[in-house]
Design an enzyme around this catalytic site. Structure first.
Site, PDB file in Angstrom:
ATOM      1  N   PRO A   1      12.120 -11.190   4.057  1.00 61.28           N
ATOM      2  CA  PRO A   1      12.313 -10.385   2.843  1.00 61.28           C
ATOM      3  C   PRO A   1      10.978 -10.700   2.067  1.00 61.28           C
ATOM      4  O   PRO A   1      10.307 -11.686   2.249  1.00 61.28           O
ATOM      5  CB  PRO A   1      13.413 -11.019   2.081  1.00 61.28           C
ATOM      6  CG  PRO A   1      13.250 -12.593   2.539  1.00 61.28           C
ATOM      7  CD  PRO A   1      12.996 -12.430   4.082  1.00 61.28           C
ATOM      8  N   GLY A   2      10.455  -9.411   1.532  1.00 60.42           N
ATOM      9  CA  GLY A   2       9.164  -9.549   0.723  1.00 60.42           C
ATOM     10  C   GLY A   2       9.452  -8.966  -0.437  1.00 60.42           C
ATOM     11  O   GLY A   2       9.669  -9.713  -1.444  1.00 60.42           O
ATOM     12  N   ARG A   3       9.567  -7.732  -0.737  1.00 62.55           N
ATOM     13  CA  ARG A   3      10.103  -7.266  -2.016  1.00 62.55           C
ATOM     14  C   ARG A   3      11.041  -7.656  -2.792  1.00 62.55           C
ATOM     15  O   ARG A   3      11.128  -8.065  -3.911  1.00 62.55           O
ATOM     16  CB  ARG A   3      10.278  -5.662  -1.825  1.00 62.55           C
ATOM     17  CG  ARG A   3      10.057  -4.817  -2.967  1.00 62.55           C
ATOM     18  CD  ARG A   3      10.561  -3.164  -2.564  1.00 62.55           C
ATOM     19  NE  ARG A   3      10.086  -2.826  -1.276  1.00 62.55           N
ATOM     20  CZ  ARG A   3       8.990  -1.810  -1.647  1.00 62.55           C
ATOM     21  NH1 ARG A   3       8.502  -1.591  -2.757  1.00 62.55           N
ATOM     22  NH2 ARG A   3       8.595  -1.405  -0.385  1.00 62.55           N
TER      23      ARG A   3
ATOM     24  N   TYR B   1       2.587   6.162  -2.983  1.00 58.72           N
ATOM     25  CA  TYR B   1       4.168   6.567  -2.528  1.00 58.72           C
ATOM     26  C   TYR B   1       4.860   7.129  -3.308  1.00 58.72           C
ATOM     27  O   TYR B   1       5.955   7.453  -3.575  1.00 58.72           O
ATOM     28  CB  TYR B   1       4.961   5.133  -2.182  1.00 58.72           C
ATOM     29  CG  TYR B   1       4.153   4.019  -1.448  1.00 58.72           C
ATOM     30  CD1 TYR B   1       3.819   4.259   0.021  1.00 58.72           C
ATOM     31  CD2 TYR B   1       3.758   2.898  -1.829  1.00 58.72           C
ATOM     32  CE1 TYR B   1       3.463   3.445   0.644  1.00 58.72           C
ATOM     33  CE2 TYR B   1       2.938   1.877  -1.354  1.00 58.72           C
ATOM     34  CZ  TYR B   1       2.944   2.367   0.229  1.00 58.72           C
ATOM     35  OH  TYR B   1       2.017   1.351   1.041  1.00 58.72           O
TER      36      TYR B   1
ATOM     37  N   TYR C   1       3.489  -6.009  -3.164  1.00 56.60           N
ATOM     38  CA  TYR C   1       2.654  -4.760  -2.842  1.00 56.60           C
ATOM     39  C   TYR C   1       1.928  -4.414  -4.079  1.00 56.60           C
ATOM     40  O   TYR C   1       1.489  -2.985  -4.293  1.00 56.60           O
ATOM     41  CB  TYR C   1       3.450  -3.568  -2.061  1.00 56.60           C
ATOM     42  CG  TYR C   1       4.234  -4.147  -0.909  1.00 56.60           C
ATOM     43  CD1 TYR C   1       3.639  -4.649   0.071  1.00 56.60           C
ATOM     44  CD2 TYR C   1       5.709  -4.213  -1.148  1.00 56.60           C
ATOM     45  CE1 TYR C   1       4.444  -5.189   1.102  1.00 56.60           C
ATOM     46  CE2 TYR C   1       6.436  -4.838  -0.193  1.00 56.60           C
ATOM     47  CZ  TYR C   1       5.876  -5.101   0.946  1.00 56.60           C
ATOM     48  OH  TYR C   1       6.721  -5.761   1.726  1.00 56.60           O
TER      49      TYR C   1
ATOM     50  N   CYS D   1     -12.266   8.039 -10.608  1.00 57.28           N
ATOM     51  CA  CYS D   1     -12.621   9.322 -10.664  1.00 57.28           C
ATOM     52  C   CYS D   1     -12.102  10.083  -9.530  1.00 57.28           C
ATOM     53  O   CYS D   1     -12.505  10.804  -8.726  1.00 57.28           O
ATOM     54  CB  CYS D   1     -14.006   9.299 -10.290  1.00 57.28           C
ATOM     55  SG  CYS D   1     -14.910   8.516 -11.631  1.00 57.28           S
ATOM     56  N   GLU D   2     -10.551  10.197  -9.510  1.00 52.95           N
ATOM     57  CA  GLU D   2      -9.765  11.164  -8.757  1.00 52.95           C
ATOM     58  C   GLU D   2      -8.532  11.339  -9.518  1.00 52.95           C
ATOM     59  O   GLU D   2      -7.962  10.425 -10.274  1.00 52.95           O
ATOM     60  CB  GLU D   2      -9.675  10.710  -7.302  1.00 52.95           C
ATOM     61  CG  GLU D   2      -8.986   9.389  -7.069  1.00 52.95           C
ATOM     62  CD  GLU D   2      -9.027   9.158  -5.471  1.00 52.95           C
ATOM     63  OE1 GLU D   2      -8.227   9.696  -5.026  1.00 52.95           O
ATOM     64  OE2 GLU D   2      -9.931   8.224  -5.070  1.00 52.95           O
TER      65      GLU D   2
ATOM     66  N   ARG E   1       0.503   1.670  -5.675  1.00 57.26           N
ATOM     67  CA  ARG E   1       2.002   2.139  -5.299  1.00 57.26           C
ATOM     68  C   ARG E   1       2.107   3.671  -5.640  1.00 57.26           C
ATOM     69  O   ARG E   1       2.795   4.549  -5.132  1.00 57.26           O
ATOM     70  CB  ARG E   1       3.098   1.265  -5.374  1.00 57.26           C
ATOM     71  CG  ARG E   1       2.688  -0.165  -5.025  1.00 57.26           C
ATOM     72  CD  ARG E   1       4.014  -1.022  -4.825  1.00 57.26           C
ATOM     73  NE  ARG E   1       5.057  -0.376  -4.040  1.00 57.26           N
ATOM     74  CZ  ARG E   1       6.083   0.347  -4.637  1.00 57.26           C
ATOM     75  NH1 ARG E   1       6.319   0.285  -5.934  1.00 57.26           N
ATOM     76  NH2 ARG E   1       6.940   0.748  -3.661  1.00 57.26           N
TER      77      ARG E   1
HETATM   78  N1  LLP Z   1       8.970  -7.489   8.322  1.00 60.49           N
HETATM   79  C1  LLP Z   1       8.117  -6.655   8.781  1.00 60.49           C
HETATM   80  C2  LLP Z   1       7.957  -6.547  10.138  1.00 60.49           C
HETATM   81  C3  LLP Z   1       7.578  -5.441   7.695  1.00 60.49           C
HETATM   82  O1  LLP Z   1       6.782  -4.646   8.388  1.00 60.49           O
HETATM   83  C4  LLP Z   1       7.930  -5.604   6.519  1.00 60.49           C
HETATM   84  C5  LLP Z   1       7.335  -4.749   5.643  1.00 60.49           C
HETATM   85  C6  LLP Z   1       8.703  -6.596   6.095  1.00 60.49           C
HETATM   86  C7  LLP Z   1       9.256  -7.751   6.913  1.00 60.49           C
HETATM   87  C8  LLP Z   1       8.938  -6.906   4.548  1.00 60.49           C
HETATM   88  O2  LLP Z   1       9.791  -5.904   4.141  1.00 60.49           O
HETATM   89  P1  LLP Z   1      10.331  -5.854   2.450  1.00 60.49           P
HETATM   90  O3  LLP Z   1      11.358  -6.784   2.584  1.00 60.49           O
HETATM   91  O4  LLP Z   1       9.181  -6.217   1.609  1.00 60.49           O
HETATM   92  O5  LLP Z   1      10.792  -4.366   2.302  1.00 60.49           O
HETATM   93  N2  LLP Z   1       3.211  -1.211   0.757  1.00 60.49           N
HETATM   94  C9  LLP Z   1       4.758  -0.731   0.616  1.00 60.49           C
HETATM   95  C10 LLP Z   1       5.497  -1.692   1.777  1.00 60.49           C
HETATM   96  C11 LLP Z   1       5.202  -1.512   2.905  1.00 60.49           C
HETATM   97  C12 LLP Z   1       6.278  -2.353   3.848  1.00 60.49           C
HETATM   98  C13 LLP Z   1       5.642  -3.028   5.122  1.00 60.49           C
HETATM   99  N3  LLP Z   1       6.555  -3.689   5.930  1.00 60.49           N
HETATM  100  C14 LLP Z   1       4.955  -0.399  -0.815  1.00 60.49           C
HETATM  101  O6  LLP Z   1       4.258  -0.694  -1.562  1.00 60.49           O
HETATM  102  O7  LLP Z   1       6.239  -0.031  -1.028  1.00 60.49           O
END
Ligand code: LLP
Length: 429
Positions: free
Chosen positions: A279-281, A322, A382, A353-354, A318
């Site tokens: 988990p990241g987000r 996105y 992110y 400047c965009e 972001r």
């Molecule tokens: N594991 C893998 C293999 C991944 O590619 C990712 C995210 C994660 C885990 C973590 O995913 P999460 O739990 O954070 O959803 N920059 C974008 C998000 C890109 C996510 C890329 N991979 C944004 O700002 O929304």
């Protein structure tokens, strides 16, 4: 839940007013809450263990927030790290994450990175293709270090969410098909340097519906059973990350308890296996805000009002990348705001400047004036991670709060620092 609330009439992170940090560090600045980071990690861990998944490896996706102090906060709470580059491995190690809690993912690992990971003794390398399997095995054999590998499967499900962050469809570059995974797993078990320990999947990010995850996880379970049926041992099942965070105007993400219950249900009777998560987000997003100051308000006679901030797309990419929605709150709301005073409709923009440097259009906000502070909410994942120096703007600083203390965990560089990184070409002297 998070720890950004009004205290004494102004927005605070835990017990520190955001205006105090802005005055000391300047703006724009990212501010993170230790309590929120730890809480989100703990909620997820307790949900998973409460659903009966014993000793899950929760490897925080470093890409979401790679600051070493953030990683150390999570490592001290028991988190591992999901990394995708040598740089991220080095960050995780610097933060004190034990190598046996590091999972190395990514589509295009270089030979140098694989060698570094093997020497560091990471827990698992997730392989995304056959050439990568051959490379890892060859390097492992040469170094006399056998890397435990997992095969990343692309389960071909539509996870929803933004196309740029959806990873689990067959047309996306990630992983191999279920059938290929079976073949590669068997192949790996016969190679000298890449003993397979498990299979992995990650179908996308900001997922707000459990159904596609359940569909993918059911396919993964069936795969584990097929592999075991062939006499292969499968000790670990990595279910990736992807759980969404609440961005205020978006669908509410699933409760971690429902996520855990769904996994327990889908995996019931699978037997002895360790689950891993990336988990990241869901851990970091709500644990951070970007604080910015209003430079001025540019009001067109025809009616449009541009709220020009000192933060720009290089600090928070972001929205430009996105079309992401971030709630924007005044740091020092006026008493009339709280009484629901008449909002003003702004286009919120940065100085770059965009036209892409537009955080949002037609956003109704309390009336603001030059010098006011605003906070972009849900910016801990992110956010700083994707920041750059585009337009030669200094890299945005980061601050970590714990209770009534705060520390600058990435200082704003100076212009001299920025210029000192470059070198002249001899023929230009
Ligand atoms: N594991 C893998 C293999 C991944 O590619 C990712 C995210 C994660 C885990 C973590 O995913 P999460 O739990 O954070 O959803 N920059 C974008 C998000 C890109 C996510 C890329 N991979 C944004 O700002 O929304």
């Amino acid at each position: 839940m998070n720890h950004f609330e009004l205290k004494g009439g102004e927005l605070a992170c835990e017990d520190v007013a955001l205006s105090t940090i802005a005055a000391a560090v300047g703006t724009p600045v990212y501010v993170y809450s230790s309590a929120t980071l730890v809480r989100h990690f703990t909620v997820l861990r307790d949900a998973l263990t409460g659903a009966g998944l014993k000793d899950p490896l929760i490897a925080f996706a470093v890409k979401a927030n790679p600051n070493v102090a953030v990683l150390r906060t999570l490592a001290q709470a028991g988190a591992g790290a999901d990394v995708v580059s040598e740089g991220e491995i080095r960050r995780a190690l610097a933060a004190g994450v034990p190598p046996e809690r590091i999972v190395f993912s990514g589509v295009g690992k270089s030979a140098g990175e694989i060698e570094f990971a093997l020497k560091a003794g990471v827990a698992e390398i997730n392989l995304e293709s056959e050439p990568e399997l051959d490379l890892v095995s060859a390097i492992g054999q040469r170094l006399g270090k056998r890397a435990a590998v997992a095969i990343r499967v692309n389960p071909d499900v539509e996870a929803g969410g933004h196309a740029k962050i959806s990873t689990g469809k067959a047309e996306n570059k990630f992983g191999v098909s279920l059938a290929e995974a079976e073949r590669l797993y068997a192949k790996a078990s016969n190679l000298p340097g890449a003993p397979p320990v498990g299979v992995a999947c990650h179908i996308g990010s900001q997922i707000t519906d459990l159904a596609p995850m359940e569909a993918a996880f059911a396919k993964m379970r069936a795969l584990v059973e097929r592999l075991r049926g062939e006499g292969l041992s499968v000790e670990r099942l990595d279910l990736g990350g992807g759980l969404g965070a609440p961005y205020f105007n978006a669908p509410t993400p699933p409760d971690p308890a429902d996520y855990a219950a769904m996994i327990a249900r889908t995996m019931k009777g699978l037997g002895d296996i360790q689950f891993a998560f990336e988990p990241g987000r869901m851990i970091a997003a709500n644990a951070g805000v970007l604080v910015s100051r209003v430079q001025h308000i540019h009001e067109r006679p025809e009616g449009r009002k541009f709220l020009v901030l000192d933060a720009a797309m290089n600090d928070l990419l972001r929205p430009a990348m996105y079309d992401a929605y971030h709630d924007i709150r005044p740091v020092n709301p006026r008493p009339s705001d709280e009484k629901g005073g008449e909002p003003v409709v702004y286009d919120v923009v940065g100085p770059i400047c965009e036209t892409g440097d537009t955080f949002t259009r037609d956003r109704a906000l309390p009336p603001l004036k030059a010098g006011d502070l605003v906070a972009f909410m849900t910016a801990g994942a992110y956010g700083a991670a994707m920041s750059s120096e585009y337009n030669s703007r200094l890299l945005v600083p980061e601050v970590l709060v714990k209770g009534d203390q705060y520390a600058v965990i990435r200082p704003r560089p100076t212009y001299d620092d920025m210029l000192a990184r470059e070198a002249n070409a001899p023929w230009l002297s």
